[in-house]
Design an enzyme around this catalytic site. Sequence first.
Site, PDB file in Angstrom:
ATOM      1  N   ASN A  47      49.610  40.773  27.450  1.00  0.00           N
ATOM      2  CA  ASN A  47      49.529  41.766  28.494  1.00  0.00           C
ATOM      3  C   ASN A  47      49.633  41.414  29.849  1.00  0.00           C
ATOM      4  O   ASN A  47      48.547  41.086  30.370  1.00  0.00           O
ATOM      5  CB  ASN A  47      48.223  42.822  28.118  1.00  0.00           C
ATOM      6  CG  ASN A  47      48.438  43.924  29.155  1.00  0.00           C
ATOM      7  OD1 ASN A  47      49.190  44.242  29.811  1.00  0.00           O
ATOM      8  ND2 ASN A  47      47.056  44.431  29.197  1.00  0.00           N
ATOM      9  N   TRP A  48      50.745  41.356  30.382  1.00  0.00           N
ATOM     10  CA  TRP A  48      51.353  40.752  31.732  1.00  0.00           C
ATOM     11  C   TRP A  48      50.642  41.825  32.800  1.00  0.00           C
ATOM     12  O   TRP A  48      50.837  41.471  33.914  1.00  0.00           O
ATOM     13  CB  TRP A  48      52.553  40.548  31.661  1.00  0.00           C
ATOM     14  CG  TRP A  48      52.690  39.001  31.058  1.00  0.00           C
ATOM     15  CD1 TRP A  48      52.181  38.547  30.254  1.00  0.00           C
ATOM     16  CD2 TRP A  48      53.705  38.161  31.965  1.00  0.00           C
ATOM     17  NE1 TRP A  48      52.559  37.145  30.137  1.00  0.00           N
ATOM     18  CE2 TRP A  48      53.611  36.866  31.113  1.00  0.00           C
ATOM     19  CE3 TRP A  48      54.756  38.280  32.649  1.00  0.00           C
ATOM     20  CZ2 TRP A  48      54.390  35.893  31.366  1.00  0.00           C
ATOM     21  CZ3 TRP A  48      55.481  37.070  32.880  1.00  0.00           C
ATOM     22  CH2 TRP A  48      55.451  36.016  32.223  1.00  0.00           C
ATOM     23  N   LYS A  49      50.309  43.075  32.515  1.00  0.00           N
ATOM     24  CA  LYS A  49      49.892  44.175  33.288  1.00  0.00           C
ATOM     25  C   LYS A  49      51.175  44.099  34.584  1.00  0.00           C
ATOM     26  O   LYS A  49      52.192  44.041  34.250  1.00  0.00           O
ATOM     27  CB  LYS A  49      48.729  43.793  33.926  1.00  0.00           C
ATOM     28  CG  LYS A  49      47.606  43.427  32.882  1.00  0.00           C
ATOM     29  CD  LYS A  49      46.218  43.665  33.504  1.00  0.00           C
ATOM     30  CE  LYS A  49      45.284  43.340  32.054  1.00  0.00           C
ATOM     31  NZ  LYS A  49      44.112  43.460  32.365  1.00  0.00           N
ATOM     32  N   HIS A  85      45.197  52.077  27.090  1.00  0.00           N
ATOM     33  CA  HIS A  85      44.332  50.818  27.947  1.00  0.00           C
ATOM     34  C   HIS A  85      43.538  51.249  29.006  1.00  0.00           C
ATOM     35  O   HIS A  85      43.972  52.441  29.845  1.00  0.00           O
ATOM     36  CB  HIS A  85      45.577  49.914  28.713  1.00  0.00           C
ATOM     37  CG  HIS A  85      44.758  48.733  29.008  1.00  0.00           C
ATOM     38  ND1 HIS A  85      44.286  48.338  30.194  1.00  0.00           N
ATOM     39  CD2 HIS A  85      44.803  47.658  28.572  1.00  0.00           C
ATOM     40  CE1 HIS A  85      43.565  47.176  30.456  1.00  0.00           C
ATOM     41  NE2 HIS A  85      43.972  46.715  29.515  1.00  0.00           N
ATOM     42  N   GLU A 125      42.998  50.689  31.936  1.00  0.00           N
ATOM     43  CA  GLU A 125      43.491  50.725  33.205  1.00  0.00           C
ATOM     44  C   GLU A 125      44.467  51.949  33.217  1.00  0.00           C
ATOM     45  O   GLU A 125      44.800  52.567  34.526  1.00  0.00           O
ATOM     46  CB  GLU A 125      44.327  49.497  33.641  1.00  0.00           C
ATOM     47  CG  GLU A 125      43.395  48.260  33.782  1.00  0.00           C
ATOM     48  CD  GLU A 125      43.946  46.905  33.642  1.00  0.00           C
ATOM     49  OE1 GLU A 125      45.166  46.887  33.307  1.00  0.00           O
ATOM     50  OE2 GLU A 125      42.822  46.051  33.734  1.00  0.00           O
ATOM     51  N   GLU A 173      38.520  47.191  23.215  1.00  0.00           N
ATOM     52  CA  GLU A 173      38.587  46.273  24.550  1.00  0.00           C
ATOM     53  C   GLU A 173      37.440  46.994  25.538  1.00  0.00           C
ATOM     54  O   GLU A 173      37.555  48.204  26.034  1.00  0.00           O
ATOM     55  CB  GLU A 173      39.761  46.649  25.433  1.00  0.00           C
ATOM     56  CG  GLU A 173      41.196  46.103  24.831  1.00  0.00           C
ATOM     57  CD  GLU A 173      41.985  45.410  25.873  1.00  0.00           C
ATOM     58  OE1 GLU A 173      42.472  44.238  25.650  1.00  0.00           O
ATOM     59  OE2 GLU A 173      42.200  46.409  26.702  1.00  0.00           O
ATOM     60  N   GLY A 183      39.083  41.365  32.592  1.00  0.00           N
ATOM     61  CA  GLY A 183      39.194  40.800  33.620  1.00  0.00           C
ATOM     62  C   GLY A 183      38.086  40.186  34.402  1.00  0.00           C
ATOM     63  O   GLY A 183      37.707  39.944  35.682  1.00  0.00           O
ATOM     64  N   SER A 185      38.787  39.296  28.482  1.00  0.00           N
ATOM     65  CA  SER A 185      38.604  37.867  28.795  1.00  0.00           C
ATOM     66  C   SER A 185      38.723  36.963  27.600  1.00  0.00           C
ATOM     67  O   SER A 185      37.926  36.053  27.781  1.00  0.00           O
ATOM     68  CB  SER A 185      37.134  37.938  29.557  1.00  0.00           C
ATOM     69  OG  SER A 185      37.151  38.539  30.657  1.00  0.00           O
ATOM     70  N   GLY A 235      45.019  39.206  28.241  1.00  0.00           N
ATOM     71  CA  GLY A 235      45.667  39.613  29.825  1.00  0.00           C
ATOM     72  C   GLY A 235      45.902  38.337  30.613  1.00  0.00           C
ATOM     73  O   GLY A 235      46.887  37.448  30.388  1.00  0.00           O
TER      74      GLY A 235
HETATM   75  P1  PGA Z   1      42.042  39.933  30.378  1.00  0.00           P
HETATM   76  O1  PGA Z   1      42.907  41.392  29.957  1.00  0.00           O
HETATM   77  O2  PGA Z   1      42.459  39.124  29.211  1.00  0.00           O
HETATM   78  O3  PGA Z   1      42.718  39.460  31.509  1.00  0.00           O
HETATM   79  O4  PGA Z   1      40.597  40.485  30.271  1.00  0.00           O
HETATM   80  C1  PGA Z   1      42.852  42.050  28.666  1.00  0.00           C
HETATM   81  C2  PGA Z   1      43.496  43.191  28.858  1.00  0.00           C
HETATM   82  O5  PGA Z   1      43.361  44.091  29.508  1.00  0.00           O
HETATM   83  O6  PGA Z   1      44.230  43.663  27.819  1.00  0.00           O
END
Ligand code: PGA
Length: 249
Positions: free
Chosen positions: A11-13, A98, A100, A167, A173, A210, A231
């Site tokens: 997931n590159w966001k 997600h 976010e 998640e 993050g 994470s 991520g």
């Molecule tokens: P992260 O993100 O690995 O940077 O914690 C995971 C995600 O949001 O899918």
Amino acid sequence: MTNKIKYFIANWKMNGTNKSVNLHKKIVKFSKKKNFNSNIVYCPPITLVRSFQKIFKKSKIKLGAQNCFYKDQYGPYTGQLSPKMLKESGCDFIILGHSESRQQGDNNNIINQKIINSINSRLKIILCFGETLNEKRKKITNKVISRQISQALKNVKNKNNILFSYEPVWSIGTGNVLNEHDLKKYLLFIKKLLISKHKIKKPNILYGGSVNSSNIKTLKNINNLDGFLIGSASLKVNKFIDIIKKTYN
Ligand code: PGA
């Protein structure tokens, strides 16, 4: 090499440039190794899908989107992308729910609409759900997960193409991962819920939050876990490959 871990989703966001995409050519060779039997899916920003298609064209690596508009097809919705458009642009997967995106206004009803339309447009869904730190402290994780999944799956007939990604919001993050005992407990709860309440015979369950090349050694052995949503550790190709490699040893 064989592996019980079937999915590695990057997931590159809101990250990445055309230059950084090229550095990921390296993973193509890795994915063609003998006995490599997992699925790699990159979910970059849509602006980078074309560049990724070029480097992945002779591989089995798939592409996915990170969200979509809740209506399908075409229409007067400035700035939006429909599931149909994402499928046409080369995406096979889509991340929905997600945390976010939930923070940006996606609620369970909207996520449900997006799931129904994405399935109609033949996208495979990566459905994210999980509790906030506050909900964890209140000890209502099971209730939160159960509600998020039930509302997301309302009136969804074909659930075979949905991957369920647990998640915990507080883990994304932050470098904080659930302890093994709790993760096992929640994964079992999710699996039972999907089988008994939602009648999914063999649900695929992922974990995200994470995940990195150190904690993967513990995470990979946990029961009822079929893959990872990764991520920040997926942005650097060496780190991403290292995570995948460690699940094969
Ligand atoms: P992260 O993100 O690995 O940077 O914690 C995971 C995600 O949001 O899918």
